[in-house]
Design a protein around this motif. Structure first.
Motif, PDB file in Angstrom:
ATOM      1  N   ILE A 148       0.838  -1.202   0.000  1.00 42.95           N
ATOM      2  CA  ILE A 148       0.000   0.000   0.000  1.00 42.95           C
ATOM      3  C   ILE A 148       0.873   1.253   0.000  1.00 42.95           C
ATOM      4  N   SER A 149       1.962   1.215   0.750  1.00 42.55           N
ATOM      5  CA  SER A 149       2.868   2.363   0.818  1.00 42.55           C
ATOM      6  C   SER A 149       3.554   2.607  -0.520  1.00 42.55           C
ATOM      7  N   LEU A 150       3.948   1.531  -1.203  1.00 42.58           N
ATOM      8  CA  LEU A 150       4.522   1.687  -2.546  1.00 42.58           C
ATOM      9  C   LEU A 150       3.504   2.326  -3.487  1.00 42.58           C
ATOM     10  N   MET A 151       2.257   1.898  -3.362  1.00 48.29           N
ATOM     11  CA  MET A 151       1.197   2.479  -4.175  1.00 48.29           C
ATOM     12  C   MET A 151       1.051   3.969  -3.868  1.00 48.29           C
ATOM     13  N   TYR A 152       1.152   4.318  -2.593  1.00 50.87           N
ATOM     14  CA  TYR A 152       1.057   5.722  -2.188  1.00 50.87           C
ATOM     15  C   TYR A 152       2.177   6.537  -2.832  1.00 50.87           C
ATOM     16  N   LEU A 153       3.403   5.998  -2.779  1.00 55.11           N
ATOM     17  CA  LEU A 153       4.573   6.750  -3.245  1.00 55.11           C
ATOM     18  C   LEU A 153       4.568   6.989  -4.752  1.00 55.11           C
ATOM     19  N   ILE A 154       3.895   6.103  -5.496  1.00 54.00           N
ATOM     20  CA  ILE A 154       3.902   6.284  -6.958  1.00 54.00           C
ATOM     21  C   ILE A 154       2.573   6.795  -7.494  1.00 54.00           C
ATOM     22  N   ARG A 155       1.582   6.977  -6.615  1.00 52.04           N
ATOM     23  CA  ARG A 155       0.263   7.377  -7.109  1.00 52.04           C
ATOM     24  C   ARG A 155       0.298   8.696  -7.856  1.00 52.04           C
ATOM     25  N   ASP A 156       1.061   9.637  -7.353  1.00 50.99           N
ATOM     26  CA  ASP A 156       1.095  10.950  -8.005  1.00 50.99           C
ATOM     27  C   ASP A 156       1.901  10.947  -9.302  1.00 50.99           C
ATOM     28  N   LYS A 157       2.515   9.789  -9.627  1.00 51.20           N
ATOM     29  CA  LYS A 157       3.257   9.687 -10.886  1.00 51.20           C
ATOM     30  C   LYS A 157       2.325   9.387 -12.060  1.00 51.20           C
ATOM     31  N   PHE A 158       1.101   8.938 -11.731  1.00 54.33           N
ATOM     32  CA  PHE A 158       0.162   8.583 -12.781  1.00 54.33           C
ATOM     33  C   PHE A 158      -0.821   9.720 -13.028  1.00 54.33           C
ATOM     34  N   LYS A 159      -1.108   9.924 -14.275  1.00 55.93           N
ATOM     35  CA  LYS A 159      -2.074  10.938 -14.646  1.00 55.93           C
ATOM     36  C   LYS A 159      -3.456  10.527 -14.154  1.00 55.93           C
ATOM     37  N   SER A 160      -4.119  11.428 -13.466  1.00 55.17           N
ATOM     38  CA  SER A 160      -5.423  11.113 -12.909  1.00 55.17           C
ATOM     39  C   SER A 160      -6.454  10.902 -14.015  1.00 55.17           C
ATOM     40  N   ASP A 161      -7.145   9.774 -13.942  1.00 53.51           N
ATOM     41  CA  ASP A 161      -8.217   9.476 -14.881  1.00 53.51           C
ATOM     42  C   ASP A 161      -9.209   8.557 -14.192  1.00 53.51           C
ATOM     43  N   ASN A 162     -10.172   8.046 -14.928  1.00 54.63           N
ATOM     44  CA  ASN A 162     -11.194   7.202 -14.320  1.00 54.63           C
ATOM     45  C   ASN A 162     -10.600   5.927 -13.725  1.00 54.63           C
ATOM     46  N   PHE A 163      -9.601   5.354 -14.399  1.00 53.64           N
ATOM     47  CA  PHE A 163      -8.992   4.123 -13.893  1.00 53.64           C
ATOM     48  C   PHE A 163      -8.345   4.368 -12.529  1.00 53.64           C
ATOM     49  N   ILE A 164      -7.551   5.414 -12.437  1.00 54.44           N
ATOM     50  CA  ILE A 164      -6.885   5.739 -11.173  1.00 54.44           C
ATOM     51  C   ILE A 164      -7.917   6.036 -10.093  1.00 54.44           C
ATOM     52  N   SER A 165      -8.930   6.797 -10.436  1.00 56.64           N
ATOM     53  CA  SER A 165      -9.959   7.168  -9.456  1.00 56.64           C
ATOM     54  C   SER A 165     -10.744   5.962  -8.961  1.00 56.64           C
ATOM     55  N   ASN A 166     -11.003   5.011  -9.860  1.00 59.26           N
ATOM     56  CA  ASN A 166     -11.822   3.850  -9.512  1.00 59.26           C
ATOM     57  C   ASN A 166     -11.047   2.745  -8.806  1.00 59.26           C
ATOM     58  N   HIS A 167      -9.760   2.633  -9.084  1.00 61.03           N
ATOM     59  CA  HIS A 167      -9.018   1.471  -8.597  1.00 61.03           C
ATOM     60  C   HIS A 167      -7.902   1.781  -7.612  1.00 61.03           C
ATOM     61  N   ILE A 168      -7.552   3.030  -7.424  1.00 62.77           N
ATOM     62  CA  ILE A 168      -6.568   3.400  -6.412  1.00 62.77           C
ATOM     63  C   ILE A 168      -7.191   4.451  -5.504  1.00 62.77           C
ATOM     64  N   PRO A 169      -7.321   4.166  -4.215  1.00 62.10           N
ATOM     65  CA  PRO A 169      -7.914   5.133  -3.292  1.00 62.10           C
ATOM     66  C   PRO A 169      -7.110   6.429  -3.232  1.00 62.10           C
ATOM     67  N   ASP A 170      -7.710   7.454  -2.678  1.00 59.93           N
ATOM     68  CA  ASP A 170      -6.997   8.715  -2.522  1.00 59.93           C
ATOM     69  C   ASP A 170      -5.888   8.568  -1.486  1.00 59.93           C
ATOM     70  N   PHE A 171      -5.034   9.572  -1.398  1.00 59.42           N
ATOM     71  CA  PHE A 171      -3.867   9.497  -0.519  1.00 59.42           C
ATOM     72  C   PHE A 171      -4.256   9.260   0.938  1.00 59.42           C
ATOM     73  N   LYS A 172      -5.293   9.932   1.388  1.00 60.10           N
ATOM     74  CA  LYS A 172      -5.707   9.799   2.786  1.00 60.10           C
ATOM     75  C   LYS A 172      -6.134   8.374   3.095  1.00 60.10           C
ATOM     76  N   THR A 173      -6.890   7.762   2.195  1.00 57.58           N
ATOM     77  CA  THR A 173      -7.360   6.398   2.409  1.00 57.58           C
ATOM     78  C   THR A 173      -6.199   5.412   2.384  1.00 57.58           C
TER      79      THR A 173
END
Length: 275
Positions: A148-173
């Protein structure tokens, strides 16, 4: 009855397929592959459970006494923790980051000897069950927190779109889920160290030997205790917490694989019993 080795290697193959499915899901952004991965990982857990059950029957004891047995139990614990967190929080992208860790430990187990030998006198204690089972749960929870932490660290590297919004929670979550997994792991790791100290006193007459395994377990415990302390007292969250979580799991891997491979000590009994 299915052989233990066959069941384990079927589980290993299924974990490999699940890892590929989750990676394809994340790279190609096709949700059906995440569904395949989720189903395959559950089948892998089922065959892995069969392998451990058969091993228990054949050895007339729980499979927790040597490198192969703990490694396969370690991988099983990560898989169970992952399945539980995936079901509870329902985000499939977690599999892309955790299943490779399951596969890493499972492949390490596959490289070890599967020979069954009688327990050495130092291992003939009821504390082995508490000590090793809590270690399996602890390491499994820490592996999920690391993913989960690895996902957190690279989340902002991906361009926000429907896939990211639907399948990766926000930073707080993501931060909250990682914290909960770490808290579970920390409680279990504390029990691991305490039960190990009691067991050591019974086996060797001393609660603490400054054995390499004990020392690195303590270092790992300190890393995670610092993580929890600064989070609660100074409000360290987000990226700093994620980095601590990843460093903590690197320490876990060294405590288990690195110490057993590179160093010797009282805990070498499990390694020696396989030679």
């Amino acid at each position: 009855m299915i052989k233990e080795g066959n069941a384990f290697f079927i589980a290993l193959g299924l974990y490999s397929l699940a890892t590929i499915a989750y990676i394809v899901f994340f790279m190609l952004r096709k949700e059906k592959y995440a569904k395949y991965g989720s189903l395959i990982i559950k089948l892998g857990i089922a065959f892995h459970t069969i392998a451990l059950t058969v091993r228990t029957v054949e050895a007339s004891r729980l499979p927790l006494s040597n490198q192969y047995e703990f490694a396969t139990s370690f991988a099983w614990g990560i898989a169970l923790c992952f399945a539980a967190f995936e079901k509870k929080y329902n985000f499939k992208a977690l599999g892309t980051f955790v299943t490779p860790l399951i596969l890493l430990i499972a492949f390490y187990a596959a490289l070890q000897s599967r020979e069954i030998r009688p327990l050495m006198p130092a291992l003939q204690s009821r504390w082995i069950i508490i000590h090793v089972l809590t270690a399996v749960i602890s390491y499994g929870a820490f592996a999920v927190a690391c993913g989960i932490s690895l996902m957190y660290l690279i989340r902002d590297k991906f361009k926000s779109d429907n896939f990211i919004s639907n399948h990766i929670p926000d930073f707080k979550t993501l931060d909250t889920i990682s914290y909960r997994a770490t808290a579970i792991g920390f409680i279990m790791l504390t029990i691991v160290i305490v039960s190990g100290a009691i067991w050591a006193e019974q086996a060797w007459g001393r609660y603490w030997q400054w054995d390499p395994k004990e020392t690195w377990s303590l270092i790992t415990w300190i890393i995670y205790s610092v993580y929890l302390h600064v989070r609660l007292t100074r409000g360290w969250k987000n990226k700093k917490a994620a980095v601590f979580s990843v460093l903590g799991f690197i320490a876990i891997l060294f405590t288990y694989i690195g110490v057993n491979t590179l160093l010797t000590g009282y805990h070498s009994y499990a390694f020696i019993s396989m030679l």
